[in-house]
Structure formats: structure tokens, C-alpha cells
Motif scaffolding. Structure first.
Motif, PDB file in Angstrom:
ATOM      1  N   MET A  20     -18.015  -1.651 -16.265  1.00 53.99           N
ATOM      2  CA  MET A  20     -18.170  -1.733 -14.804  1.00 53.99           C
ATOM      3  C   MET A  20     -16.814  -1.880 -14.116  1.00 53.99           C
ATOM      4  O   MET A  20     -16.594  -1.326 -13.036  1.00 53.99           O
ATOM      5  CB  MET A  20     -19.137  -2.858 -14.429  1.00 53.99           C
ATOM      6  N   TYR A  21     -15.885  -2.614 -14.746  1.00 51.13           N
ATOM      7  CA  TYR A  21     -14.526  -2.674 -14.203  1.00 51.13           C
ATOM      8  C   TYR A  21     -13.945  -1.261 -14.086  1.00 51.13           C
ATOM      9  O   TYR A  21     -13.392  -0.881 -13.056  1.00 51.13           O
ATOM     10  CB  TYR A  21     -13.605  -3.543 -15.088  1.00 51.13           C
ATOM     11  N   TYR A  22     -14.077  -0.479 -15.160  1.00 45.46           N
ATOM     12  CA  TYR A  22     -13.508   0.868 -15.153  1.00 45.46           C
ATOM     13  C   TYR A  22     -14.200   1.794 -14.156  1.00 45.46           C
ATOM     14  O   TYR A  22     -13.577   2.713 -13.627  1.00 45.46           O
ATOM     15  CB  TYR A  22     -13.499   1.470 -16.552  1.00 45.46           C
ATOM     16  N   ALA A  23     -15.463   1.564 -13.876  1.00 38.94           N
ATOM     17  CA  ALA A  23     -16.147   2.345 -12.842  1.00 38.94           C
ATOM     18  C   ALA A  23     -15.475   2.113 -11.488  1.00 38.94           C
ATOM     19  O   ALA A  23     -15.292   3.049 -10.703  1.00 38.94           O
ATOM     20  CB  ALA A  23     -17.629   1.978 -12.778  1.00 38.94           C
ATOM     21  N   CYS A  24     -15.062   0.877 -11.235  1.00 33.12           N
ATOM     22  CA  CYS A  24     -14.352   0.558  -9.986  1.00 33.12           C
ATOM     23  C   CYS A  24     -12.938   1.115 -10.000  1.00 33.12           C
ATOM     24  O   CYS A  24     -12.448   1.611  -8.984  1.00 33.12           O
ATOM     25  CB  CYS A  24     -14.302  -0.954  -9.777  1.00 33.12           C
ATOM     26  N   GLU A  25     -12.278   1.042 -11.156  1.00 37.89           N
ATOM     27  CA  GLU A  25     -10.896   1.521 -11.252  1.00 37.89           C
ATOM     28  C   GLU A  25     -10.801   3.011 -10.920  1.00 37.89           C
ATOM     29  O   GLU A  25      -9.767   3.489 -10.462  1.00 37.89           O
ATOM     30  CB  GLU A  25     -10.322   1.248 -12.640  1.00 37.89           C
ATOM     31  N   ALA A  26     -11.889   3.742 -11.115  1.00 38.08           N
ATOM     32  CA  ALA A  26     -11.896   5.168 -10.768  1.00 38.08           C
ATOM     33  C   ALA A  26     -11.615   5.392  -9.285  1.00 38.08           C
ATOM     34  O   ALA A  26     -11.221   6.485  -8.886  1.00 38.08           O
ATOM     35  CB  ALA A  26     -13.235   5.795 -11.155  1.00 38.08           C
ATOM     36  N   TYR A  27     -11.776   4.358  -8.478  1.00 39.30           N
ATOM     37  CA  TYR A  27     -11.475   4.430  -7.047  1.00 39.30           C
ATOM     38  C   TYR A  27     -10.000   4.145  -6.772  1.00 39.30           C
ATOM     39  O   TYR A  27      -9.580   4.064  -5.619  1.00 39.30           O
ATOM     40  CB  TYR A  27     -12.340   3.436  -6.269  1.00 39.30           C
ATOM     41  N   GLY A  28      -9.220   3.930  -7.818  1.00 38.27           N
ATOM     42  CA  GLY A  28      -7.786   3.694  -7.661  1.00 38.27           C
ATOM     43  C   GLY A  28      -7.439   2.266  -7.291  1.00 38.27           C
ATOM     44  O   GLY A  28      -6.368   2.013  -6.744  1.00 38.27           O
ATOM     45  N   VAL A  29      -8.347   1.331  -7.584  1.00 38.32           N
ATOM     46  CA  VAL A  29      -8.107  -0.076  -7.260  1.00 38.32           C
ATOM     47  C   VAL A  29      -8.385  -0.942  -8.475  1.00 38.32           C
ATOM     48  O   VAL A  29      -9.054  -0.525  -9.415  1.00 38.32           O
ATOM     49  CB  VAL A  29      -8.997  -0.551  -6.080  1.00 38.32           C
ATOM     50  N   ASP A  30      -7.861  -2.155  -8.439  1.00 43.04           N
ATOM     51  CA  ASP A  30      -8.183  -3.169  -9.433  1.00 43.04           C
ATOM     52  C   ASP A  30      -9.226  -4.094  -8.845  1.00 43.04           C
ATOM     53  O   ASP A  30      -9.243  -4.345  -7.638  1.00 43.04           O
ATOM     54  CB  ASP A  30      -6.948  -3.992  -9.798  1.00 43.04           C
ATOM     55  N   THR A  31     -10.097  -4.614  -9.702  1.00 45.38           N
ATOM     56  CA  THR A  31     -11.136  -5.533  -9.246  1.00 45.38           C
ATOM     57  C   THR A  31     -11.279  -6.698 -10.218  1.00 45.38           C
ATOM     58  O   THR A  31     -10.846  -6.624 -11.364  1.00 45.38           O
ATOM     59  CB  THR A  31     -12.505  -4.819  -9.139  1.00 45.38           C
ATOM     60  N   VAL A  32     -11.915  -7.749  -9.732  1.00 47.69           N
ATOM     61  CA  VAL A  32     -12.332  -8.870 -10.566  1.00 47.69           C
ATOM     62  C   VAL A  32     -13.846  -8.973 -10.477  1.00 47.69           C
ATOM     63  O   VAL A  32     -14.458  -8.553  -9.488  1.00 47.69           O
ATOM     64  CB  VAL A  32     -11.674 -10.203 -10.146  1.00 47.69           C
ATOM     65  N   THR A  33     -14.431  -9.524 -11.506  1.00 47.97           N
ATOM     66  CA  THR A  33     -15.876  -9.700 -11.552  1.00 47.97           C
ATOM     67  C   THR A  33     -16.261 -10.941 -10.765  1.00 47.97           C
ATOM     68  O   THR A  33     -15.779 -12.035 -11.056  1.00 47.97           O
ATOM     69  CB  THR A  33     -16.345  -9.883 -13.018  1.00 47.97           C
ATOM     70  N   LEU A  34     -17.121 -10.782  -9.757  1.00 46.08           N
ATOM     71  CA  LEU A  34     -17.640 -11.937  -9.031  1.00 46.08           C
ATOM     72  C   LEU A  34     -18.925 -12.441  -9.676  1.00 46.08           C
ATOM     73  O   LEU A  34     -19.145 -13.638  -9.798  1.00 46.08           O
ATOM     74  CB  LEU A  34     -17.896 -11.600  -7.563  1.00 46.08           C
ATOM     75  N   ASN A  35     -19.802 -11.520 -10.060  1.00 47.43           N
ATOM     76  CA  ASN A  35     -20.981 -11.903 -10.834  1.00 47.43           C
ATOM     77  C   ASN A  35     -21.502 -10.701 -11.593  1.00 47.43           C
ATOM     78  O   ASN A  35     -21.199  -9.557 -11.265  1.00 47.43           O
ATOM     79  CB  ASN A  35     -22.065 -12.567  -9.975  1.00 47.43           C
ATOM     80  N   MET A  36     -22.305 -11.010 -12.609  1.00 44.96           N
ATOM     81  CA  MET A  36     -22.824  -9.960 -13.463  1.00 44.96           C
ATOM     82  C   MET A  36     -24.142 -10.439 -14.059  1.00 44.96           C
ATOM     83  O   MET A  36     -24.284 -11.606 -14.407  1.00 44.96           O
ATOM     84  CB  MET A  36     -21.809  -9.680 -14.584  1.00 44.96           C
ATOM     85  N   LYS A  37     -25.093  -9.527 -14.149  1.00 43.29           N
ATOM     86  CA  LYS A  37     -26.401  -9.836 -14.742  1.00 43.29           C
ATOM     87  C   LYS A  37     -26.706  -8.775 -15.785  1.00 43.29           C
ATOM     88  O   LYS A  37     -26.565  -7.582 -15.527  1.00 43.29           O
ATOM     89  CB  LYS A  37     -27.465  -9.817 -13.648  1.00 43.29           C
ATOM     90  N   THR A  40     -29.055  -3.159 -19.830  1.00 41.99           N
ATOM     91  CA  THR A  40     -28.708  -2.699 -18.485  1.00 41.99           C
ATOM     92  C   THR A  40     -27.995  -3.853 -17.794  1.00 41.99           C
ATOM     93  O   THR A  40     -28.226  -5.029 -18.118  1.00 41.99           O
ATOM     94  CB  THR A  40     -29.946  -2.273 -17.665  1.00 41.99           C
ATOM     95  N   ALA A  41     -27.116  -3.517 -16.857  1.00 46.42           N
ATOM     96  CA  ALA A  41     -26.342  -4.554 -16.177  1.00 46.42           C
ATOM     97  C   ALA A  41     -26.111  -4.174 -14.724  1.00 46.42           C
ATOM     98  O   ALA A  41     -26.078  -2.995 -14.369  1.00 46.42           O
ATOM     99  CB  ALA A  41     -24.999  -4.761 -16.877  1.00 46.42           C
ATOM    100  N   GLU A  42     -25.963  -5.201 -13.911  1.00 46.82           N
ATOM    101  CA  GLU A  42     -25.559  -5.057 -12.519  1.00 46.82           C
ATOM    102  C   GLU A  42     -24.427  -6.032 -12.276  1.00 46.82           C
ATOM    103  O   GLU A  42     -24.423  -7.137 -12.828  1.00 46.82           O
ATOM    104  CB  GLU A  42     -26.710  -5.410 -11.576  1.00 46.82           C
ATOM    105  N   GLY A  43     -23.467  -5.623 -11.468  1.00 47.65           N
ATOM    106  CA  GLY A  43     -22.356  -6.510 -11.188  1.00 47.65           C
ATOM    107  C   GLY A  43     -21.819  -6.329  -9.787  1.00 47.65           C
ATOM    108  O   GLY A  43     -21.992  -5.281  -9.166  1.00 47.65           O
ATOM    109  N   LEU A  44     -21.189  -7.392  -9.322  1.00 52.65           N
ATOM    110  CA  LEU A  44     -20.474  -7.363  -8.041  1.00 52.65           C
ATOM    111  C   LEU A  44     -19.007  -7.588  -8.364  1.00 52.65           C
ATOM    112  O   LEU A  44     -18.643  -8.607  -8.972  1.00 52.65           O
ATOM    113  CB  LEU A  44     -20.994  -8.442  -7.102  1.00 52.65           C
ATOM    114  N   TYR A  45     -18.175  -6.626  -7.992  1.00 53.66           N
ATOM    115  CA  TYR A  45     -16.742  -6.660  -8.274  1.00 53.66           C
ATOM    116  C   TYR A  45     -15.987  -6.658  -6.947  1.00 53.66           C
ATOM    117  O   TYR A  45     -16.455  -6.083  -5.965  1.00 53.66           O
ATOM    118  CB  TYR A  45     -16.342  -5.460  -9.149  1.00 53.66           C
TER     119      TYR A  45
END
Length: 146
Positions: free
Chosen positions: A65-82, A127-132
Motif C-alpha cells: 500500500m505504501y508503494y501504491a501511494c509512491e506511484a503518485y510521486g510522494v512519500d507517505t506514512v501509515t496512519l491506520n491499516m486493517k 485483503t487490507a485497507e489503509g489510510l496513508y
């Protein structure tokens, strides 16, 4: 510190670093608009005999999921994940992790992922859901001037 490249910031990452001597050395690549990693879990990754420990599954979901966000050209941190654990992950089977961004609101990324067993008709394992949240990861690094 300026924004680091992926190689520098993850030079010892357990999941993706090619140089961590005990790491998994997984490689993220885009496939059909999703982040994509493949792994064959070995006996060092099991909990119950023959089954990959759920902690490894969770770690893979967070990473993809981090790498899915990185595809937007940004770095992220995980706020929550299920994570929902649907089937066991069998050691020795080829597993495929994929992640994708469902929605972006400013610096927030709403992401989903799944882990499938390629050796068992692509059976969904997790399966997982996350907020980054977008941020400069260099703020977490120790100050080298101290």
C-alpha cells in the motif's frame, strides 16, 4: 534534508532493500496500474507449521500500500491499516501482493490491497485497507549533525 531517492531511504528495509543480508529483497513493480510484489514464503516465515505467519502478511500489505501511494510521486506514512485474513498462506506457494489507491484527498490516501496465492487459482489470502498520509520521510531520520 532534501527528499531522498527510494534506494537511499530504504537502504536497510527488511522488505525491499536488495542489500539487507536477512531481508526479503522484494521488488515493487507496476502491473495494470497497481503496485505489485511476489514472494514465495519459506519455512523461516511460518507460525503454524507450513503456514506463513500473519505478521508477514500484514507487513506485505503495509508495504504494497505504501508503494501504491509512491506511484503518485510522494512519500507517505501509515496512519491506520486493517487486514482481513481469509485463507492461510502456504509456505512454498507463490504469493502475489497488489495495492492501489482508491481515493486521494489532499495529503490523505485511501488505499486497498490483497494477497493472493498464485499456486491455488489466485485464492485471496488477505485483503487490507489503509489510510496513508503524505510527508517527507527524512523528518524521521536522526540528525547527522549531532
Amino acid at each position: 534534508m532534501s527528499k531522498m531517492d527510494t534506494k537511499e531511504k530504504f537502504s536497510n528495509c527488511f522488505v525491499c532493500s536488495p542489500t539487507n543480508p536477512i531481508g526479503l529483497h522484494l521488488v515493487n513493480q507496476p502491473v495494470n496500474g497497481r503496485s505489485h510484489m511476489e514472494i514465495v514464503p519459506n519455512e523461516n516465515m511460518v507460525g503454524l507449521n507450513g503456514l506463513m505467519h500473519g505478521g508477514f502478511s500484514s507487513m506485505l500489505m503495509d508495504e504494497i500500500m505504501y508503494y501504491a501511494c509512491e506511484a503518485y510521486g510522494v512519500d507517505t506514512v501509515t496512519l491506520n491499516m486493517k487486514c482481513d485474513f481469509l485463507n492461510p498462506a502456504i509456505a512454498g506457494h507463490k504469493l502475489i501482493a497488489e495495492g492501489w489507491v482508491n481515493k486521494r484527498e489532499g495529503k490523505k490516501f485511501f488505499v486497498e490491497a490483497e494477497l493472493r496465492d498464485a499456486d491455488d487459482d489466485d485464492k485471496v489470502i488477505v485483503t487490507a485497507e489503509g489510510l496513508y498520509y503524505e510527508m517527507d520521510l527524512s523528518v524521521f531520520l536522526p540528525d547527522e549533525d549531532k
